[in-house]
Design a protein around this motif. Structure first.
Motif, PDB file in Angstrom:
ATOM      1  N   VAL A   1       0.838  -1.213   0.000  1.00  0.00           N
ATOM      2  CA  VAL A   1       0.000   0.000   0.000  1.00  0.00           C
ATOM      3  C   VAL A   1       0.865   1.252   0.000  1.00  0.00           C
ATOM      4  CG1 VAL A   1      -1.661   1.329   1.350  1.00  0.00           C
ATOM      5  CG2 VAL A   1      -1.987  -1.126   1.056  1.00  0.00           C
ATOM      6  N   LEU A   2       1.937   1.254   0.823  1.00  0.00           N
ATOM      7  CA  LEU A   2       2.836   2.409   0.846  1.00  0.00           C
ATOM      8  C   LEU A   2       3.508   2.600  -0.516  1.00  0.00           C
ATOM      9  CD1 LEU A   2       4.557   2.031   4.348  1.00  0.00           C
ATOM     10  CD2 LEU A   2       2.819   3.707   3.660  1.00  0.00           C
ATOM     11  N   THR A   3       3.901   1.465  -1.137  1.00  0.00           N
ATOM     12  CA  THR A   3       4.498   1.562  -2.481  1.00  0.00           C
ATOM     13  C   THR A   3       3.482   2.113  -3.483  1.00  0.00           C
ATOM     14  OG1 THR A   3       5.893  -0.348  -1.971  1.00  0.00           O
ATOM     15  CG2 THR A   3       5.700   0.287  -4.284  1.00  0.00           C
ATOM     16  N   LEU A   4       2.225   1.656  -3.355  1.00  0.00           N
ATOM     17  CA  LEU A   4       1.165   2.166  -4.228  1.00  0.00           C
ATOM     18  C   LEU A   4       1.003   3.680  -4.070  1.00  0.00           C
ATOM     19  CD1 LEU A   4      -1.264   1.754  -6.136  1.00  0.00           C
ATOM     20  CD2 LEU A   4      -2.652   1.290  -4.106  1.00  0.00           C
ATOM     21  N   LEU A   5       0.987   4.141  -2.813  1.00  0.00           N
ATOM     22  CA  LEU A   5       0.854   5.587  -2.571  1.00  0.00           C
ATOM     23  C   LEU A   5       2.057   6.339  -3.147  1.00  0.00           C
ATOM     24  CD1 LEU A   5      -0.508   5.577   1.107  1.00  0.00           C
ATOM     25  CD2 LEU A   5      -1.786   5.964  -1.008  1.00  0.00           C
ATOM     26  N   LEU A   6       3.260   5.750  -2.974  1.00  0.00           N
ATOM     27  CA  LEU A   6       4.457   6.397  -3.506  1.00  0.00           C
ATOM     28  C   LEU A   6       4.394   6.474  -5.034  1.00  0.00           C
ATOM     29  CD1 LEU A   6       7.266   7.565  -2.990  1.00  0.00           C
ATOM     30  CD2 LEU A   6       8.180   5.242  -3.121  1.00  0.00           C
ATOM     31  N   MET A   7       3.966   5.380  -5.680  1.00  0.00           N
ATOM     32  CA  MET A   7       3.847   5.378  -7.143  1.00  0.00           C
ATOM     33  C   MET A   7       2.816   6.402  -7.606  1.00  0.00           C
ATOM     34  SD  MET A   7       6.050   3.223  -8.305  1.00  0.00           S
ATOM     35  CE  MET A   7       5.485   3.045  -9.987  1.00  0.00           C
ATOM     36  N   VAL A   8       1.711   6.498  -6.873  1.00  0.00           N
ATOM     37  CA  VAL A   8       0.676   7.482  -7.228  1.00  0.00           C
ATOM     38  C   VAL A   8       1.244   8.891  -7.147  1.00  0.00           C
ATOM     39  CG1 VAL A   8      -1.507   8.501  -6.484  1.00  0.00           C
ATOM     40  CG2 VAL A   8      -1.283   6.015  -6.621  1.00  0.00           C
ATOM     41  N   VAL A   9       2.011   9.166  -6.057  1.00  0.00           N
ATOM     42  CA  VAL A   9       2.603  10.505  -5.898  1.00  0.00           C
ATOM     43  C   VAL A   9       3.601  10.781  -7.022  1.00  0.00           C
ATOM     44  CG1 VAL A   9       4.100  11.919  -4.438  1.00  0.00           C
ATOM     45  CG2 VAL A   9       2.254  10.579  -3.414  1.00  0.00           C
ATOM     46  N   ILE A  10       4.457   9.773  -7.332  1.00  0.00           N
ATOM     47  CA  ILE A  10       5.478   9.967  -8.370  1.00  0.00           C
ATOM     48  C   ILE A  10       4.834  10.225  -9.718  1.00  0.00           C
ATOM     49  CG2 ILE A  10       7.286   8.801  -9.696  1.00  0.00           C
ATOM     50  CD1 ILE A  10       8.102   7.378  -7.104  1.00  0.00           C
ATOM     51  N   TRP A  11       3.874   9.373 -10.098  1.00  0.00           N
ATOM     52  CA  TRP A  11       3.259   9.525 -11.421  1.00  0.00           C
ATOM     53  C   TRP A  11       2.350  10.745 -11.492  1.00  0.00           C
ATOM     54  CZ3 TRP A  11       5.343   7.718 -15.431  1.00  0.00           C
ATOM     55  CH2 TRP A  11       6.002   6.498 -15.428  1.00  0.00           C
ATOM     56  N   THR A  12       1.723  11.096 -10.377  1.00  0.00           N
ATOM     57  CA  THR A  12       0.909  12.322 -10.371  1.00  0.00           C
ATOM     58  C   THR A  12       1.792  13.538 -10.600  1.00  0.00           C
ATOM     59  OG1 THR A  12      -0.703  11.326  -8.866  1.00  0.00           O
ATOM     60  CG2 THR A  12      -0.686  13.726  -9.033  1.00  0.00           C
ATOM     61  N   THR A  13       2.948  13.547  -9.931  1.00  0.00           N
ATOM     62  CA  THR A  13       3.891  14.655 -10.130  1.00  0.00           C
ATOM     63  C   THR A  13       4.390  14.684 -11.569  1.00  0.00           C
ATOM     64  OG1 THR A  13       4.612  14.450  -7.825  1.00  0.00           O
ATOM     65  CG2 THR A  13       6.043  15.685  -9.326  1.00  0.00           C
ATOM     66  N   TYR A  14       4.710  13.504 -12.104  1.00  0.00           N
ATOM     67  CA  TYR A  14       5.208  13.432 -13.479  1.00  0.00           C
ATOM     68  C   TYR A  14       4.150  13.899 -14.483  1.00  0.00           C
ATOM     69  CZ  TYR A  14       6.729  11.400 -17.887  1.00  0.00           C
ATOM     70  OH  TYR A  14       7.077  11.220 -19.200  1.00  0.00           O
ATOM     71  N   ILE A  15       2.930  13.385 -14.331  1.00  0.00           N
ATOM     72  CA  ILE A  15       1.853  13.773 -15.252  1.00  0.00           C
ATOM     73  C   ILE A  15       1.547  15.251 -15.117  1.00  0.00           C
ATOM     74  CG2 ILE A  15      -0.606  13.447 -15.751  1.00  0.00           C
ATOM     75  CD1 ILE A  15      -0.226  10.495 -15.027  1.00  0.00           C
ATOM     76  N   SER A  16       1.634  15.754 -13.888  1.00  0.00           N
ATOM     77  CA  SER A  16       1.395  17.188 -13.681  1.00  0.00           C
ATOM     78  C   SER A  16       2.420  18.020 -14.447  1.00  0.00           C
ATOM     79  CB  SER A  16       1.456  17.508 -12.193  1.00  0.00           C
ATOM     80  OG  SER A  16       1.350  18.900 -11.962  1.00  0.00           O
ATOM     81  N   ARG A  17       3.682  17.562 -14.437  1.00  0.00           N
ATOM     82  CA  ARG A  17       4.739  18.322 -15.110  1.00  0.00           C
ATOM     83  C   ARG A  17       4.687  18.163 -16.622  1.00  0.00           C
ATOM     84  NH1 ARG A  17      10.445  17.331 -12.356  1.00  0.00           N
ATOM     85  NH2 ARG A  17      10.959  18.823 -14.000  1.00  0.00           N
ATOM     86  N   THR A  18       4.284  16.977 -17.102  1.00  0.00           N
ATOM     87  CA  THR A  18       4.309  16.731 -18.543  1.00  0.00           C
ATOM     88  C   THR A  18       2.976  16.960 -19.232  1.00  0.00           C
ATOM     89  OG1 THR A  18       3.859  14.370 -18.168  1.00  0.00           O
ATOM     90  CG2 THR A  18       6.167  15.047 -18.313  1.00  0.00           C
ATOM     91  N   VAL A  19       1.893  17.027 -18.477  1.00  0.00           N
ATOM     92  CA  VAL A  19       0.570  17.219 -19.085  1.00  0.00           C
ATOM     93  C   VAL A  19      -0.088  18.489 -18.581  1.00  0.00           C
ATOM     94  CG1 VAL A  19      -1.715  16.227 -19.418  1.00  0.00           C
ATOM     95  CG2 VAL A  19       0.275  14.736 -19.395  1.00  0.00           C
ATOM     96  N   LEU A  20      -0.261  18.581 -17.265  1.00  0.00           N
ATOM     97  CA  LEU A  20      -1.004  19.725 -16.720  1.00  0.00           C
ATOM     98  C   LEU A  20      -0.246  21.034 -16.881  1.00  0.00           C
ATOM     99  CD1 LEU A  20      -2.464  18.102 -13.463  1.00  0.00           C
ATOM    100  CD2 LEU A  20      -3.490  18.301 -15.738  1.00  0.00           C
ATOM    101  N   THR A  21       1.076  20.997 -16.640  1.00  0.00           N
ATOM    102  CA  THR A  21       1.855  22.238 -16.782  1.00  0.00           C
ATOM    103  C   THR A  21       1.825  22.771 -18.214  1.00  0.00           C
ATOM    104  OG1 THR A  21       3.309  21.621 -14.945  1.00  0.00           O
ATOM    105  CG2 THR A  21       4.128  23.286 -16.488  1.00  0.00           C
ATOM    106  N   PRO A  22       2.052  21.913 -19.247  1.00  0.00           N
ATOM    107  CA  PRO A  22       1.910  22.424 -20.619  1.00  0.00           C
ATOM    108  C   PRO A  22       0.512  22.949 -20.923  1.00  0.00           C
ATOM    109  CG  PRO A  22       3.113  20.353 -20.627  1.00  0.00           C
ATOM    110  CD  PRO A  22       2.601  20.547 -19.247  1.00  0.00           C
ATOM    111  N   LEU A  23      -0.514  22.297 -20.372  1.00  0.00           N
ATOM    112  CA  LEU A  23      -1.885  22.785 -20.602  1.00  0.00           C
ATOM    113  C   LEU A  23      -2.079  24.161 -19.969  1.00  0.00           C
ATOM    114  CD1 LEU A  23      -4.011  19.546 -20.104  1.00  0.00           C
ATOM    115  CD2 LEU A  23      -3.390  20.673 -22.243  1.00  0.00           C
TER     116      LEU A  23
END
Length: 465
Positions: free
Chosen positions: A157-179
């Protein structure tokens, strides 16, 4: 290699699911290895219980005697047993003889096992074994397995939360920020700032979208620039028409009034006045004709009646006529034509208009000698017409603009040189309509050379006449 946002998102989704599962399995595997050595102890417990029950089977009807025989076994393993016969009849329950310890576990059946014991006369008894202490051997192994299982789930579960945080940050930088940048760029464009490119280096779907957005922004900027140039040209057109028409009209009006008021005293002066009026009227006619041709070229309605002509015959006829006409103005015209067997598709009237404008410009700007050379280029697919003069030439800073409408290198728009500033613009439009090109070579005080390149006609080609 082009990056794909879709692939990255699929990878993010799969890794968010699989990585926590793998981490949980690895954690459980490592923990289970630590307690694997206790597995034989549980088998030994079952073996001891079966052996004791079989040995004391005859004393089972006397529960007190049976308890005394197996008491040492119960103490050794800190457990209780219940023996059930047919139809779930309880034959023995050690809990009637021993104090039952309250086990601290959220799974009450965790340390409870049921085995079968084969008795004599083909009887089978169900024996329930219950731990009397949660930390006793070998029952604690089950508790440790549950703890390891819970630990594995927690780590997953902790790994799942960490992966969610990592990918959310990544998607935010590569998708949301350009938008957000695109939104900011649209706001800047809406407020009139067209110099706001979006910087994005990745060549994924968003990168291609942003590249298209930047192209669109540049296109809009160029359109606004062209619109402004058009508006400036329109204003200049009005000013130019006003100036260029007023000057000869004022002159004509003055000479007519002179004739009407009797200022002219003799026939010679009268003829001079009439000649001036004729010249000014001709000049007006040329201005109006230039404006008319310019309006048609701007609207892409310049009429073309093309035909296949022999290059040498056509230019020989035209240049001979100009040579004769220019003799009256004491301007020497010489020409060379080296294209005897070749043909070209052109509108004879329009190309004559091009040659006339170039020759008139040469005369207007001080030339007394004009050289015209007509010959194929090295590829033998084009005809090159070079019109060279020894006039005043063109300043270097004026060269990029001489084909622009209403542009005149002589900035004062005085009557010394005349002209509407449309001649070369019309030349370029006509040459372009023939799929050709026009260029200029000139230096101030060194004369000018206009080079026109037109495609030759190849027999068998389909041409738009």
């Amino acid at each position: 290699m082009k990056s794909s946002l879709k692939k990255r998102l699929v990878f993010a989704f799969l890794s968010t699911i699989l990585v926590p599962i793998l981490v949980a399995i690895l954690t459980f595997y490592l923990g289970a290895n630590q307690i694997a050595k206790d597995e034989d102890e549980l088998d030994q417990l079952f073996t001891d219980v079966r052996r004791e029950i079989r040995l004391n089977e005859g004393k089972l009807p006397n529960q007190d005697a049976f308890y005394k025989e197996i008491e040492s076994l119960l103490d050794r393993y800190q457990m209780n047993i219940t023996v059930e016969g047919e139809r779930d009849k309880v034959l023995f329950d050690s809990r009637a003889y021993r104090e039952v310890e309250e086990l601290n576990t959220f799974l009450p059946n965790l340390n409870t096992f049921t085995i079968q014991v084969a008795a004599e006369e083909n009887r089978k008894w169900d024996v329930t074994i219950r731990a009397n202490a949660s930390r006793s051997e070998p029952f604690k192994r089950m508790t440790e397995i549950v703890h390891i299982l819970l630990l594995s789930v927690g780590v997953g579960v902790l790994t799942l939360l960490l992966m969610v945080v990592i990918w959310t940050t990544y998607i935010s930088r590569t998708v949301l920020t350009p938008l957000k940048q695109i939104y900011q760029a649209t706001e800047e464009m809406r407020s009139g700032n067209l110099d706001y490119p979006i910087q994005y280096k990745k060549r994924d779907e968003i990168g291609r979208f942003i590249q298209g957005f930047n192209v669109m922004r540049q296109h809009v900027k160029d359109s606004f620039t062209k619109q402004k140039q058009y508006e400036d040209a329109r204003k200049q057109l009005i000013a130019s028409i006003s100036h260029d028409l007023r000057t000869p009209l004022s002159s004509i009006k003055g000479y007519v009034e002179g004739l009407r008021d009797g200022v002219v005293r003799n026939e010679e002066m009268k003829q001079r006045y009439l000649q001036v009026i004729h010249d000014k009227t001709t000049h007006l006619d040329h201005l109006i004709e230039d404006l008319f041709e310019f309006s048609k070229s701007e609207a892409d309605q310049l009429a073309m009646e093309k035909e296949v002509v022999n290059v040498a015959h056509y230019f020989e006829k035209q240049l001979a006529k100009y040579q004769f006409d220019l003799q009256k103005e004491e301007v020497e015209l010489s020409y060379t034509i080296e294209a005897q067997p070749r043909s070209i598709v052109l509108d004879p009237f329009r190309i004559e208009q091009v040659m006339s404008n170039l020759i008139d410009n040469a005369c207007r700007y001080g030339s007394n000698r004009i050289w015209i050379d007509v010959r194929p280029d090295q590829s033998e697919r084009n005809i090159v017409i070079r019109v060279e003069d020894n006039g005043q030439g063109i300043d270097k800073e004026d060269l990029p603009y001489i084909f622009s409408s209403f542009y005149r290198a002589e900035k004062s728009r005085s009557t010394k040189y005349g002209g509407s500033g449309l001649g070369l613009s019309i030349v370029k439009s006509i040459v372009k309509a023939h799929d050709g090109e026009v260029d200029v070579e000139s230096e101030s005080g060194q004369g000018s050379a206009f080079i026109i390149t037109l495609p030759l006609y190849v027999k068998g080609e389909t041409v738009d006449l």
